[in-house]
Design a protein around this motif. Structure first.
Motif, short mmCIF file in Angstrom:
data_model
loop_
_atom_site.label_atom_id
_atom_site.label_comp_id
_atom_site.label_asym_id
_atom_site.label_seq_id
_atom_site.Cartn_x
_atom_site.Cartn_y
_atom_site.Cartn_z
N GLU A 89 -80.36 27.13 -28.39
CA GLU A 89 -81.06 28.43 -28.28
C GLU A 89 -80.97 28.96 -26.84
OE1 GLU A 89 -85.04 27.94 -29.63
OE2 GLU A 89 -84.47 27.53 -31.72
N VAL A 90 -81.17 28.03 -25.90
CA VAL A 90 -81.07 28.42 -24.48
C VAL A 90 -79.66 28.92 -24.18
CG1 VAL A 90 -81.00 27.49 -22.12
CG2 VAL A 90 -82.89 26.87 -23.65
N PHE A 91 -78.67 28.22 -24.68
CA PHE A 91 -77.28 28.60 -24.44
C PHE A 91 -76.99 29.99 -25.01
CE2 PHE A 91 -72.86 28.80 -25.94
CZ PHE A 91 -72.20 28.66 -24.72
N ARG A 92 -77.39 30.21 -26.25
CA ARG A 92 -77.09 31.48 -26.91
C ARG A 92 -77.87 32.65 -26.32
NH1 ARG A 92 -76.93 29.30 -33.24
NH2 ARG A 92 -74.74 28.56 -33.18
N ASN A 93 -79.12 32.41 -25.94
CA ASN A 93 -79.98 33.50 -25.48
C ASN A 93 -79.93 33.76 -23.97
OD1 ASN A 93 -80.90 33.86 -28.13
ND2 ASN A 93 -82.56 32.39 -27.85
N ASN A 94 -79.70 32.69 -23.19
CA ASN A 94 -79.85 32.82 -21.73
C ASN A 94 -78.58 32.56 -20.92
OD1 ASN A 94 -82.65 31.40 -22.83
ND2 ASN A 94 -83.01 33.09 -21.42
N ILE A 95 -77.58 31.99 -21.56
CA ILE A 95 -76.39 31.61 -20.80
C ILE A 95 -75.13 32.31 -21.30
CG2 ILE A 95 -74.89 29.68 -20.13
CD1 ILE A 95 -77.32 27.83 -20.38
N SER A 96 -74.83 32.15 -22.56
CA SER A 96 -73.57 32.65 -23.13
C SER A 96 -73.30 34.12 -22.85
CB SER A 96 -73.56 32.39 -24.64
OG SER A 96 -72.38 32.91 -25.23
N PRO A 97 -74.29 35.02 -22.97
CA PRO A 97 -74.01 36.45 -22.77
C PRO A 97 -73.46 36.80 -21.39
CG PRO A 97 -76.11 36.15 -23.89
CD PRO A 97 -75.69 34.79 -23.42
N VAL A 98 -73.74 35.96 -20.36
CA VAL A 98 -73.27 36.31 -19.01
C VAL A 98 -72.01 35.55 -18.60
CG1 VAL A 98 -75.59 36.94 -18.24
CG2 VAL A 98 -74.77 34.61 -17.87
N LEU A 99 -71.49 34.71 -19.49
CA LEU A 99 -70.27 33.96 -19.18
C LEU A 99 -69.04 34.76 -19.56
CD1 LEU A 99 -71.20 30.37 -20.44
CD2 LEU A 99 -71.37 31.28 -18.12
N THR A 100 -67.95 34.54 -18.82
CA THR A 100 -66.67 35.16 -19.14
C THR A 100 -65.62 34.07 -19.25
OG1 THR A 100 -67.31 37.15 -17.91
CG2 THR A 100 -64.97 36.90 -18.45
N PRO A 101 -65.46 33.49 -20.44
CA PRO A 101 -64.44 32.43 -20.60
C PRO A 101 -63.05 33.02 -20.43
CG PRO A 101 -65.34 33.08 -22.73
CD PRO A 101 -66.16 33.79 -21.70
N GLN A 102 -62.20 32.30 -19.75
CA GLN A 102 -60.86 32.83 -19.49
C GLN A 102 -59.80 31.77 -19.76
OE1 GLN A 102 -60.39 34.90 -15.76
NE2 GLN A 102 -58.19 34.50 -15.68
N ALA A 103 -58.84 32.13 -20.60
CA ALA A 103 -57.70 31.25 -20.84
C ALA A 103 -56.76 31.31 -19.65
CB ALA A 103 -56.97 31.69 -22.11
N ILE A 104 -56.00 30.23 -19.45
CA ILE A 104 -55.02 30.20 -18.36
C ILE A 104 -53.64 30.08 -18.99
CG2 ILE A 104 -54.23 28.96 -16.31
CD1 ILE A 104 -57.14 27.86 -16.11
N ASP A 105 -52.90 31.17 -18.93
CA ASP A 105 -51.54 31.20 -19.48
C ASP A 105 -50.78 32.31 -18.76
OD1 ASP A 105 -52.21 33.68 -20.65
OD2 ASP A 105 -52.91 32.71 -22.49
#
Length: 696
Positions: A125-141
């Motif tokens: 719940e913490v991850f979905r509500n407080n962390i995930s929305p501000v992350l920008t996952p980036q692939a390296i290719d």
């Protein structure tokens, strides 16, 4: 020649080792030990960003300049890495001990696999509500090149595989600084189960990369060169620093922190992508960016912390019903921070802002905050029509950005902002208040050894001299005119300014002690400072020692002088006090032919340490103490307490600092000042029993 001095950088690392030792000091409350671990880690960050970065730059530019102890840049870097490695091992060991102590208090740091189902659900719940929305996952290719990593940037590098495929791909997730570092997922009130940000993100990374499995990941952090060099032709300092601060974030990597045991292939991949050197890698036991461990220091039992200390009000001012102008007019006083409240400085300026008789206020600002009460007082005074001048030093390292914002904010309120000199940092700390009294302008001054920073003032030991003495006031007026108008005031009567006059004055004072020793008179020097680096001053101390002058130095941090060396410095003693408060005041005392302490001794306070930068490249103030009560407070009380301290003291011997053996009842300078009011702030004659127990 090279055997005469300690290496500056290695001496600093020795200081940070003393700070780190406090994290391992079981006599201290648990959370305070964690705080010391965080402070030592933060100190090391700044050391790498500036000092180590400078050594790397010398190597890159093939500069052959040797240090005062005769090391080339490459030799110095090698010794720094060895000492840093020792500190890292010490830090890892202390953290392992602290973690056990924390667990006894039911405070745990857990991996995802050690959580129960309820805790895992809470963490999701913490991850979905407080962390995930501000992350920008980036692939390296090829279409997503490896991103630039900002200074002090913390990130996760991941090796992933698409379900049913064997080929690995890589991705990176930069962890924003505004995210919490630790999350408590316990459902029991008396228990804290912390999960780190990196553990949380890696555990739920598949939500960010649907259809992929995480094979390996590593947690890493980069530190970059953050020093700024001022260009000689920088006509507009504000514009220059605004541009330079952007460049600072993109400096070369001088340190790469990795969690110990990180996957070898990922580590190799990362080093190649960011073009870092293997020698920049430090392996951290559990959390990279250890300074952020201080985020857990909330709540908990009272005995987890130092006993609460409330700074005393200044009794002298209370005797005059809070009227600073009357209190200061009666006679000079020194306020000893943080034992006596820094609010005294704020109240003095607030009273000046509100008083209709005050015509003008002039103020230096080196380090402070945008919401500082001092800044608010200056704005208020300007808005009330007073003439207000603020000398804002934007070159204060790591506070440049804040000081630019501060200056613009002051200007919007009508304060005249001056930036001082391009090649001289205005490090002097002073206020000048001009007040109309009986149709005559009277001047009041505040001169300090520390910064006008409301947070630092709660933990830094500093001195604030308040005076209406025309001799001080006239000199300080000339000082401000010099900074704002470039009119060289020449040699002042009671205030000594660097860079022009401070070094010659110190030389004369030391030489006088040598002459006294030759004449068979008492010859002795007591000096307290943050750092002693200047080789010319050190050589003069050596010369004085060789002529029989007894020299006692209280140097909190860097000390390049080698004490106790036969035929060179056998009359010199050096100690460092490290404890609850950060020793910051600069005091220089000379016996003047009389045994110490005595009213005939010469006592000075200053904004300057004994370093080339302070003596040659900064605008600094040193002034002689004339009032007898203030003289007694600084010499008989403050300096004597430094002498007597055993509980917090380290002696410098044979290049190493050794903790002074102390019992539980040993004298502590910090405890003494927490329990005993200062002399000059009382507004009464000297009370002998206040200082009799401090006699040597």
């Amino acid at each position: 020649m090279t055997k005469r001095y300690n290496n500056r950088e290695l001496s600093w690392l020795e200081f940070n080792s003393r700070v780190l030792s406090e994290a391992g000091n079981t006599d201290l409350p648990l959370f305070e030990r964690v705080r010391f671990l965080s402070i030592a880690s933060n100190n090391l960050d700044e050391f790498y960003m500036v000092r180590v970065a400078g050594v790397y730059a010398q190597i890159k530019e093939k500069i052959k300049h040797e240090t005062i102890d005769g090391l080339s840049p490459k030799e110095q870097l090698k010794k720094i890495k060895i000492k840093s490695s020792e500190l890292l091992k010490k830090s890892n060991y202390i953290w392992s001990k602290l973690k056990k102590e924390l667990s006894k208090q039911r405070i745990f740091f857990k991996s995802f696999n050690k959580l129960n189902e309820d805790e895992k659900t809470k963490l999701l719940e913490v991850f979905r509500n407080n962390i995930s929305p501000v992350l920008t996952p980036q692939a390296i290719d090829p279409s997503h090149p490896f991103p630039f990593l900002f200074n002090q940037g913390h990130f996760l590098l991941m090796e992933m595989q698409k379900k049913g495929k064997k080929k690995s791909i890589y991705s990176i997730i930069v962890l924003p600084k505004n995210l919490k570092r630790f999350y408590d997922v316990s459902n029991v009130d008396a228990v804290k189960n912390y999960v780190s940000l990196e553990e949380t993100v890696s555990s739920f990374a598949t939500e960010l990369f649907p259809g992929y499995e995480i094979i390996n990941y590593l947690s890493a952090r980069v530190t970059r060169d953050s020093d700024i060099e001022v260009e000689e032709e920088a006509e507009d300092l504000v514009v220059f620093y605004e541009k330079a601060l952007k460049k600072r974030k993109r400096g070369r990597i001088v340190r790469l922190e990795l969690r110990k045991g990180s996957d070898h292939n990922l580590k190799k991949f990362l080093i190649k992508k960011i073009k870092a050197d293997e020698e920049t890698v430090d392996e951290i036991e559990e959390f990279v960016g250890t300074h952020e461990i201080s985020q857990i220091l909330i709540g908990g039992k009272k005995d987890f912390y130092f006993k609460k200390f409330n700074p005393r009000q200044v009794e002298r001012v209370n005797q005059f019903n809070g009227d600073y102008f009357k209190a200061i007019s009666s006679k000079d006083m020194i306020v000893h921070h943080p034992y006596e409240t820094f609010d005294a400085v704020i109240q003095f300026l607030n009273q000046a802002a509100d008083d209709p008789n005050v015509q003008a206020i002039k103020q230096t600002l080196y380090r402070t905050t945008l919401d500082s009460p001092i800044v608010k007082a200056l704005k208020k005074a300007a808005e009330k029509g007073k003439s207000v001048t603020a000398v804002v030093e934007i070159k204060a390292r790591f506070d440049e950005e804040a000081n630019i914002s501060l200056a613009k904010s002051l200007e919007r309120s009508g304060v005249q902002v001056v930036y001082g000199f391009v090649h001289l940092k205005t490090h002097a700390k002073s206020s000048l208040v001009v007040r109309l009294e009986n149709e005559t302008l009277k001047k009041y001054v505040h001169i300090g050894t520390g910064n006008y920073h409301p947070v630092n003032a709660k933990i830094y030991t500093d001195l604030s001299l308040f005076s209406a003495d025309p001799n001080y006031a006239n000199d300080i007026e000339k000082f401000f005119n010099f900074v704002t108008g470039y009119g060289d005031p020449g040699k002042l009567d009671h205030v000594i300014l660097a860079p022009k006059f401070l070094r010659p004055k110190l030389n004369d004072l030391i030489d006088q002690e040598i002459e006294n020793a030759k004449a068979g008179k008492h010859a002795e020097i007591w000096a307290k400072m943050n750092s002693l680096v200047d080789p010319k001053i050190i050589d003069r101390f050596y010369l004085a020692s060789q002529h029989g002058v007894k020299i006692h130095l209280f140097v909190r941090g860097i000390c390049c002088l080698k004490p106790g060396v036969k035929k060179m410095s056998e009359n010199i003693y050096v100690k460092s006090i490290v404890g609850r408060f950060l020793e910051h005041s600069r005091i220089y005392c000379f016996s003047n032919g009389e045994a110490m302490p005595s009213r005939k001794n010469k006592v000075y306070i200053s904004s300057a340490d004994l370093m080339p930068r302070n003596l040659d490249r900064r605008l600094e103030i040193m002034l002689i103490i004339k009032n007898e009560t203030v003289h007694a407070q600084v010499l008989d009380q403050i300096m004597m307490a430094n002498f007597k301290d055993e509980k917090l003291s380290w002696e410098l011997k044979d290049k190493k600092y050794h903790k002074v053996k102390a019992s539980k009842n040993s004298f502590s300078a910090h405890e003494y000042f927490m329990n005993n009011p200062s002399l000059s702030g009382q507004g009464k004659s000297i009370i002998k029993d206040k200082i009799k127990n401090l006699k040597i």
